[in-house]
Design a protein around this motif. Structure first.
Motif, mmCIF file in Angstrom:
data_model
loop_
_atom_site.group_PDB
_atom_site.id
_atom_site.type_symbol
_atom_site.label_atom_id
_atom_site.label_comp_id
_atom_site.label_asym_id
_atom_site.label_seq_id
_atom_site.Cartn_x
_atom_site.Cartn_y
_atom_site.Cartn_z
ATOM 1 N N TRP A 1 0.787 -1.122 0.291
ATOM 2 C CA TRP A 1 0.231 0.049 0.031
ATOM 3 C C TRP A 1 0.819 1.402 0.156
ATOM 4 C CZ3 TRP A 1 0.027 3.651 4.115
ATOM 5 C CH2 TRP A 1 -1.116 4.763 3.790
ATOM 6 N N PHE A 2 1.978 1.356 0.803
ATOM 7 C CA PHE A 2 2.983 2.349 0.747
ATOM 8 C C PHE A 2 3.387 2.578 -0.611
ATOM 9 C CE2 PHE A 2 6.836 4.993 1.580
ATOM 10 C CZ PHE A 2 6.448 5.404 2.892
ATOM 11 N N LYS A 3 4.005 1.629 -1.088
ATOM 12 C CA LYS A 3 4.533 1.731 -2.555
ATOM 13 C C LYS A 3 3.511 2.082 -3.681
ATOM 14 C CE LYS A 3 7.652 -0.461 -5.695
ATOM 15 N NZ LYS A 3 8.603 0.535 -5.613
ATOM 16 N N ASN A 4 2.161 1.524 -3.448
ATOM 17 C CA ASN A 4 1.278 1.738 -4.753
ATOM 18 C C ASN A 4 0.136 2.738 -4.438
ATOM 19 O OD1 ASN A 4 2.611 -0.179 -6.123
ATOM 20 N ND2 ASN A 4 1.909 -1.744 -4.804
ATOM 21 N N LYS A 5 -0.002 3.195 -3.247
ATOM 22 C CA LYS A 5 -1.406 3.960 -2.911
ATOM 23 C C LYS A 5 -0.880 4.986 -1.991
ATOM 24 C CE LYS A 5 -4.352 1.050 -4.886
ATOM 25 N NZ LYS A 5 -5.184 1.484 -6.142
ATOM 26 N N ARG A 6 -0.163 5.101 -1.226
ATOM 27 C CA ARG A 6 0.066 6.183 -0.282
ATOM 28 C C ARG A 6 0.608 7.332 -0.545
ATOM 29 N NH1 ARG A 6 3.876 8.604 3.133
ATOM 30 N NH2 ARG A 6 3.431 8.947 5.561
ATOM 31 N N ILE A 7 -0.059 8.571 -0.670
ATOM 32 C CA ILE A 7 0.322 9.979 -1.569
ATOM 33 C C ILE A 7 1.406 10.638 -0.473
ATOM 34 C CG2 ILE A 7 -1.888 10.103 -2.380
ATOM 35 C CD1 ILE A 7 -2.744 12.062 -0.811
ATOM 36 N N LYS A 8 2.018 11.482 -0.954
ATOM 37 C CA LYS A 8 3.117 12.169 -0.213
ATOM 38 C C LYS A 8 3.286 13.548 -0.694
ATOM 39 C CE LYS A 8 7.622 12.045 1.954
ATOM 40 N NZ LYS A 8 8.697 11.214 2.085
ATOM 41 N N LYS A 9 3.262 14.926 0.009
ATOM 42 C CA LYS A 9 3.133 16.185 -0.355
ATOM 43 C C LYS A 9 4.431 16.282 -1.132
ATOM 44 C CE LYS A 9 3.343 20.736 1.551
ATOM 45 N NZ LYS A 9 3.408 21.670 2.603
ATOM 46 N N ARG A 10 5.661 15.792 -0.932
ATOM 47 C CA ARG A 10 6.865 16.011 -1.622
ATOM 48 C C ARG A 10 6.754 15.459 -3.166
ATOM 49 N NH1 ARG A 10 11.790 14.407 -3.319
ATOM 50 N NH2 ARG A 10 11.893 12.273 -2.566
ATOM 51 N N LEU A 11 6.011 14.430 -3.129
ATOM 52 C CA LEU A 11 5.572 13.720 -4.588
ATOM 53 C C LEU A 11 4.355 14.547 -5.258
ATOM 54 C CD1 LEU A 11 6.126 10.172 -3.722
ATOM 55 C CD2 LEU A 11 7.771 11.632 -4.204
ATOM 56 N N GLY A 12 3.932 15.804 -5.008
ATOM 57 C CA GLY A 12 3.027 16.481 -5.422
ATOM 58 C C GLY A 12 1.706 15.565 -5.386
ATOM 59 N N TYR A 13 1.528 14.937 -3.993
ATOM 60 C CA TYR A 13 0.441 14.418 -3.702
ATOM 61 C C TYR A 13 0.060 13.259 -4.710
ATOM 62 C CZ TYR A 13 -0.311 18.247 -0.590
ATOM 63 O OH TYR A 13 -0.148 19.277 0.423
ATOM 64 N N LEU A 14 1.102 12.514 -5.024
ATOM 65 C CA LEU A 14 0.784 11.434 -5.835
ATOM 66 C C LEU A 14 1.591 10.208 -4.855
ATOM 67 C CD1 LEU A 14 2.012 12.668 -9.471
ATOM 68 C CD2 LEU A 14 -0.622 12.215 -8.469
ATOM 69 N N SER A 15 1.266 8.973 -5.236
ATOM 70 C CA SER A 15 1.851 7.815 -4.719
ATOM 71 C C SER A 15 3.213 7.569 -5.300
ATOM 72 C CB SER A 15 0.944 6.337 -4.945
ATOM 73 O OG SER A 15 0.988 6.301 -6.281
ATOM 74 N N PRO A 16 4.072 6.777 -4.650
ATOM 75 C CA PRO A 16 5.387 6.483 -5.256
ATOM 76 C C PRO A 16 5.136 5.724 -6.762
ATOM 77 C CG PRO A 16 5.593 5.876 -2.965
ATOM 78 C CD PRO A 16 3.996 6.437 -3.347
ATOM 79 N N LYS A 17 4.307 4.954 -6.734
ATOM 80 C CA LYS A 17 4.169 4.180 -8.104
ATOM 81 C C LYS A 17 3.668 5.328 -9.270
ATOM 82 C CE LYS A 17 1.283 0.709 -10.134
ATOM 83 N NZ LYS A 17 0.077 -0.613 -10.098
ATOM 84 N N GLU A 18 2.851 6.121 -8.901
ATOM 85 C CA GLU A 18 2.500 7.216 -9.959
ATOM 86 C C GLU A 18 3.331 8.097 -10.326
ATOM 87 O OE1 GLU A 18 -2.305 8.040 -8.765
ATOM 88 O OE2 GLU A 18 -0.868 8.655 -7.217
ATOM 89 N N ILE A 19 4.257 8.375 -9.256
ATOM 90 C CA ILE A 19 5.543 9.406 -9.725
ATOM 91 C C ILE A 19 6.246 8.874 -10.645
ATOM 92 C CG2 ILE A 19 7.069 9.128 -7.927
ATOM 93 C CD1 ILE A 19 5.797 12.682 -9.044
ATOM 94 N N VAL A 20 6.810 7.268 -10.511
ATOM 95 C CA VAL A 20 7.671 6.795 -11.142
ATOM 96 C C VAL A 20 7.010 6.554 -12.681
ATOM 97 C CG1 VAL A 20 9.037 4.578 -11.506
ATOM 98 C CG2 VAL A 20 8.918 5.563 -9.269
ATOM 99 N N LEU A 21 5.916 6.053 -12.588
ATOM 100 C CA LEU A 21 4.945 6.072 -13.903
ATOM 101 C C LEU A 21 5.139 7.594 -14.709
ATOM 102 C CD1 LEU A 21 1.992 3.894 -13.034
ATOM 103 C CD2 LEU A 21 4.050 3.277 -14.336
ATOM 104 N N ASN A 22 4.691 8.777 -14.150
ATOM 105 C CA ASN A 22 4.767 9.701 -14.509
ATOM 106 C C ASN A 22 6.071 10.264 -15.224
ATOM 107 O OD1 ASN A 22 2.127 10.202 -14.017
ATOM 108 N ND2 ASN A 22 2.469 11.809 -12.480
ATOM 109 N N TYR A 23 7.319 9.840 -14.368
ATOM 110 C CA TYR A 23 8.537 10.045 -14.831
ATOM 111 C C TYR A 23 8.906 9.204 -16.112
ATOM 112 C CZ TYR A 23 13.723 10.228 -15.004
ATOM 113 O OH TYR A 23 15.195 10.575 -15.396
ATOM 114 N N ASN A 24 8.669 8.137 -16.317
ATOM 115 C CA ASN A 24 8.907 7.134 -17.233
ATOM 116 C C ASN A 24 8.233 7.620 -18.477
ATOM 117 O OD1 ASN A 24 10.715 5.549 -15.883
ATOM 118 N ND2 ASN A 24 9.076 4.301 -15.066
ATOM 119 N N GLN A 25 7.032 8.477 -18.542
ATOM 120 C CA GLN A 25 6.266 8.894 -19.465
ATOM 121 C C GLN A 25 7.039 9.943 -20.174
ATOM 122 O OE1 GLN A 25 2.455 9.753 -18.223
ATOM 123 N NE2 GLN A 25 1.793 7.753 -18.114
ATOM 124 N N TYR A 26 8.034 10.708 -19.728
ATOM 125 C CA TYR A 26 8.545 11.890 -20.413
ATOM 126 C C TYR A 26 10.124 11.530 -20.830
ATOM 127 C CZ TYR A 26 4.794 14.390 -18.684
ATOM 128 O OH TYR A 26 3.591 14.647 -18.268
#
Length: 219
Positions: free
Chosen positions: A194-219
């Motif tokens: 859950w921490f890796k795939n769902k938990r949001i964080k302010k430093r990550l723009g209120y995204l989860s770690p999984k979302e931030i990595v997916l967003n990075y890989n798209q660019y």
């Protein structure tokens, strides 16, 4: 604020609700920290990270350590690799013994995920990271080693912070008196996923770690 659920709440509102509901953060009694230090059993490694824990791309720099959880029928040990890009574990191993098999398997699983990325891995001076089997795997994968100074916990404070978050969110607030080590391991696995795939964080723009990595890989 949660973009995942379409909910936007300001920090002031959250603080007000906490006060109104009389909520508080559980503060556990200080206990002795598990230590894997067994002396200088191999040559000293430079502290390359030097407390610079922020990285701008995945799989460039990671931190590792071991923490323990005391249960009714024994202890459970967690060994993660924390990516400095998203403050989240790349992978982890959980076991009932803090042996080298725990850390070596974690390193092998990390390699299966990130390959020969040339990642810099920072640790304390525990024996797990100074024995031949660990050093040989690091050399085989082309990974670079960095180590904290002896007895200097701030040198790996981001990893300590990760353990603190787990214990404050998951371990301390719950009653584990009747939970076996095996059942606890199952629940800890669920939390970490859950921490890796769902938990949001302010430093990550209120995204989860999984979302931030997916967003990075798209660019």
């Amino acid at each position: 604020m949660s973009k995942s659920y379409g909910i936007v709440i300001s920090e002031k509102v959250i603080i007000r609700l906490i006060k109104e509901e009389k909520l508080f953060v559980y503060m556990p009694k200080t206990k002795l920290k598990y230590s894997s230090y067994k002396g200088e059993i191999s040559p000293q490694v430079e502290n390359i990270v030097n407390r610079k824990f922020i990285e701008n791309k995945p799989y460039k720099q990671a931190l590792t350590d071991i923490t323990e959880f005391a249960l009714k029928d024994g202890k459970v040990y967690l060994s993660p690799f924390i990516d400095c890009f998203d403050d989240s574990p790349i992978t982890w191993r959980i076991g009932k013994s803090p042996n080298s098999e725990l850390t070596n398997k974690m390193l092998k699983e990390t390699h299966e995920i990130i390959g020969n990325s040339g990642i810099l891995i920072h640790s304390d001076r525990g024996f797990h990271y100074r024995i031949d089997s660990w050093i040989k795997l690091m050399e085989q994968y082309g990974y670079k080693r960095s180590m904290s100074r002896k007895g200097c916990f701030p040198d790996n404070s981001m990893c300590e912070g990760f353990f603190g978050t787990i214990k404050n969110e998951f371990f301390y607030p719950n009653n584990w008196k009747h939970t076996t080590c095996d059942d606890f391991i199952t629940e800890l696995e669920k939390y970490l996923n859950w921490f890796k795939n769902k938990r949001i964080k302010k430093r990550l723009g209120y995204l989860s770690p999984k979302e931030i990595v997916l967003n990075y890989n798209q660019y």
